[in-house]
Design a protein around this motif. Structure first.
Motif, PDB file in Angstrom:
ATOM      1  N   UNK A 133      15.860   5.771  -3.142  1.00 14.03           N
ATOM      2  CA  UNK A 133      15.715   4.456  -3.773  1.00 14.03           C
ATOM      3  C   UNK A 133      14.753   3.543  -3.048  1.00 14.03           C
ATOM      4  N   UNK A 134      14.931   3.417  -1.732  1.00 13.22           N
ATOM      5  CA  UNK A 134      14.061   2.539  -0.949  1.00 13.22           C
ATOM      6  C   UNK A 134      12.622   3.025  -0.943  1.00 13.22           C
ATOM      7  N   UNK A 135      12.450   4.334  -0.880  1.00 12.79           N
ATOM      8  CA  UNK A 135      11.099   4.883  -0.893  1.00 12.79           C
ATOM      9  C   UNK A 135      10.391   4.642  -2.209  1.00 12.79           C
ATOM     10  N   UNK A 136      11.136   4.729  -3.312  1.00 16.06           N
ATOM     11  CA  UNK A 136      10.545   4.459  -4.623  1.00 16.06           C
ATOM     12  C   UNK A 136      10.131   2.999  -4.745  1.00 16.06           C
ATOM     13  N   UNK A 137      10.994   2.102  -4.306  1.00 13.74           N
ATOM     14  CA  UNK A 137      10.667   0.669  -4.371  1.00 13.74           C
ATOM     15  C   UNK A 137       9.395   0.378  -3.581  1.00 13.74           C
ATOM     16  N   UNK A 138       9.305   0.939  -2.382  1.00 15.76           N
ATOM     17  CA  UNK A 138       8.113   0.705  -1.548  1.00 15.76           C
ATOM     18  C   UNK A 138       6.861   1.296  -2.192  1.00 15.76           C
ATOM     19  N   UNK A 139       6.985   2.502  -2.747  1.00 19.54           N
ATOM     20  CA  UNK A 139       5.824   3.169  -3.337  1.00 19.54           C
ATOM     21  C   UNK A 139       5.334   2.438  -4.582  1.00 19.54           C
ATOM     22  N   UNK A 140       6.258   2.042  -5.458  1.00 19.11           N
ATOM     23  CA  UNK A 140       5.847   1.341  -6.676  1.00 19.11           C
ATOM     24  C   UNK A 140       5.312  -0.056  -6.352  1.00 19.11           C
ATOM     25  N   UNK A 141       5.912  -0.721  -5.391  1.00 19.38           N
ATOM     26  CA  UNK A 141       5.429  -2.051  -4.992  1.00 19.38           C
ATOM     27  C   UNK A 141       4.028  -1.956  -4.410  1.00 19.38           C
ATOM     28  N   UNK A 142       3.831  -0.994  -3.525  1.00 19.89           N
ATOM     29  CA  UNK A 142       2.523  -0.841  -2.868  1.00 19.89           C
ATOM     30  C   UNK A 142       1.443  -0.480  -3.889  1.00 19.89           C
ATOM     31  N   UNK A 143       1.785   0.427  -4.805  1.00 21.42           N
ATOM     32  CA  UNK A 143       0.780   0.857  -5.779  1.00 21.42           C
ATOM     33  C   UNK A 143       0.429  -0.275  -6.740  1.00 21.42           C
ATOM     34  N   UNK A 144       1.416  -1.066  -7.128  1.00 21.56           N
ATOM     35  CA  UNK A 144       1.129  -2.239  -7.969  1.00 21.56           C
ATOM     36  C   UNK A 144       0.192  -3.191  -7.245  1.00 21.56           C
ATOM     37  N   UNK A 145       0.435  -3.392  -5.946  1.00 23.11           N
ATOM     38  CA  UNK A 145      -0.383  -4.317  -5.156  1.00 23.11           C
ATOM     39  C   UNK A 145      -1.821  -3.823  -5.027  1.00 23.11           C
ATOM     40  N   UNK A 146      -2.028  -2.541  -4.787  1.00 21.77           N
ATOM     41  CA  UNK A 146      -3.406  -2.064  -4.624  1.00 21.77           C
ATOM     42  C   UNK A 146      -4.136  -2.033  -5.971  1.00 21.77           C
ATOM     43  N   UNK A 147      -3.388  -1.835  -7.058  1.00 25.31           N
ATOM     44  CA  UNK A 147      -3.998  -1.922  -8.386  1.00 25.31           C
ATOM     45  C   UNK A 147      -4.462  -3.336  -8.683  1.00 25.31           C
ATOM     46  N   UNK A 148      -3.622  -4.311  -8.339  1.00 28.71           N
ATOM     47  CA  UNK A 148      -3.973  -5.723  -8.519  1.00 28.71           C
ATOM     48  C   UNK A 148      -5.161  -6.098  -7.630  1.00 28.71           C
ATOM     49  N   UNK A 149      -5.137  -5.628  -6.393  1.00 24.31           N
ATOM     50  CA  UNK A 149      -6.255  -5.922  -5.482  1.00 24.31           C
ATOM     51  C   UNK A 149      -7.569  -5.359  -6.027  1.00 24.31           C
ATOM     52  N   UNK A 150      -7.498  -4.165  -6.631  1.00 25.64           N
ATOM     53  CA  UNK A 150      -8.710  -3.555  -7.193  1.00 25.64           C
ATOM     54  C   UNK A 150      -9.233  -4.369  -8.378  1.00 25.64           C
ATOM     55  N   UNK A 151      -8.308  -4.904  -9.185  1.00 21.04           N
ATOM     56  CA  UNK A 151      -8.707  -5.708 -10.351  1.00 21.04           C
ATOM     57  C   UNK A 151      -9.243  -7.071  -9.941  1.00 21.04           C
ATOM     58  N   UNK A 152      -8.742  -7.602  -8.836  1.00 18.61           N
ATOM     59  CA  UNK A 152      -9.193  -8.906  -8.353  1.00 18.61           C
ATOM     60  C   UNK A 152      -8.448 -10.047  -9.023  1.00 18.61           C
ATOM     61  N   UNK A 153      -8.180 -11.087  -8.264  1.00 17.77           N
ATOM     62  CA  UNK A 153      -7.465 -12.258  -8.765  1.00 17.77           C
ATOM     63  C   UNK A 153      -8.438 -13.409  -8.971  1.00 17.77           C
ATOM     64  N   UNK A 154      -8.310 -14.087 -10.089  1.00 21.92           N
ATOM     65  CA  UNK A 154      -9.172 -15.229 -10.385  1.00 21.92           C
ATOM     66  C   UNK A 154      -8.297 -16.393 -10.855  1.00 21.92           C
ATOM     67  N   UNK A 155      -8.667 -17.597 -10.468  1.00 26.30           N
ATOM     68  CA  UNK A 155      -7.965 -18.795 -10.932  1.00 26.30           C
ATOM     69  C   UNK A 155      -8.713 -19.384 -12.115  1.00 26.30           C
TER      70      UNK A 155
END
Length: 208
Positions: A108-130
């Motif tokens: 369970x903990x490993x899945x949470x970390x893996x999905x959280x990390x992958x979501x974050x790197x996907x967002x970082x690749x897309x870039x954030x704009x205000x």
């Protein structure tokens, strides 16, 4: 500015491998729930052979927030992806995390970390704009004033849209809504009251 909000700059992806499981994070800006669902369907079709295509999305105007674990244990996948979106303060966006199972259980903990990390790197690749509300303005001036006015607009934080050069110069540019009174005062000061502007549109836009 109270009307401003953060979203993704473009569609992009990145991937992460842990214990032979391959995680691919896809992130994209969307304006409606249907756009989010269409994106999820497209990624799921692309990765039809993956074990899981987990997703989460947030839509600003409707206030909708949705997520799916897509077969992963409850609370270990979709909610962590949604949590990353919310921690980043994002809206009008969708994230899909595709997992190809590598044969080793992550727990369970490993899945949470893996999905959280992958979501974050996907967002970082897309870039954030205000994004915020901007006014599109037009100024007509003669060539002798052009250089001074263009420099003033740039120094004020204005973003050039288009300049046309004819008998006079027509400058089309945008400034953030709410700053137009200050802009007008400074414009009058530098032009000795000889140059005015016309508001021709109001848009939602960002500044890189």
């Amino acid at each position: 500015m109270s009307d401003s909000y953060k979203t993704l700059f473009c569609e992009n992806n990145d991937e992460y491998i842990v214990k032979h499981s391959r995680f691919i994070g896809y992130a994209a800006p969307v304006k409606t729930e249907q756009e989010a669902l269409d994106f999820i369907a497209r990624i799921s079709k692309k990765h039809w052979d993956a074990k899981h295509n987990v997703y989460a999305y947030v839509i600003k105007d409707s206030g909708v927030k949705r997520y799916s674990d897509d077969g992963e244990p409850q609370g270990t996948a979709g909610m962590p992806v949604l949590n990353v979106i919310e921690q980043q303060g994002l809206t009008d966006c969708v994230v899909v995390v595709t997992r190809y199972f590598g044969g080793i259980l992550l727990g369970g903990g490993g899945l949470v970390r893996a999905y959280s990390h992958t979501a974050k790197i996907g967002i970082d690749a897309a870039g954030v704009i205000t994004l915020s509300k901007w006014l599109v303005l037009k100024i007509v001036c003669d060539y002798s004033a052009y250089g001074k006015i263009e420099t003033f607009i740039r120094d004020f934080g204005g973003v050039s849209e288009n300049n046309e050069f004819g008998e006079n110069v027509e400058l089309c540019f945008r400034i953030e809504k709410g700053t137009e009174d200050e802009f007008d005062k400074k414009l009058q000061d530098i032009s000795n009251g000889k140059i005015t502007f016309e508001i021709i549109d109001e848009i939602i836009a960002g500044k890189k």
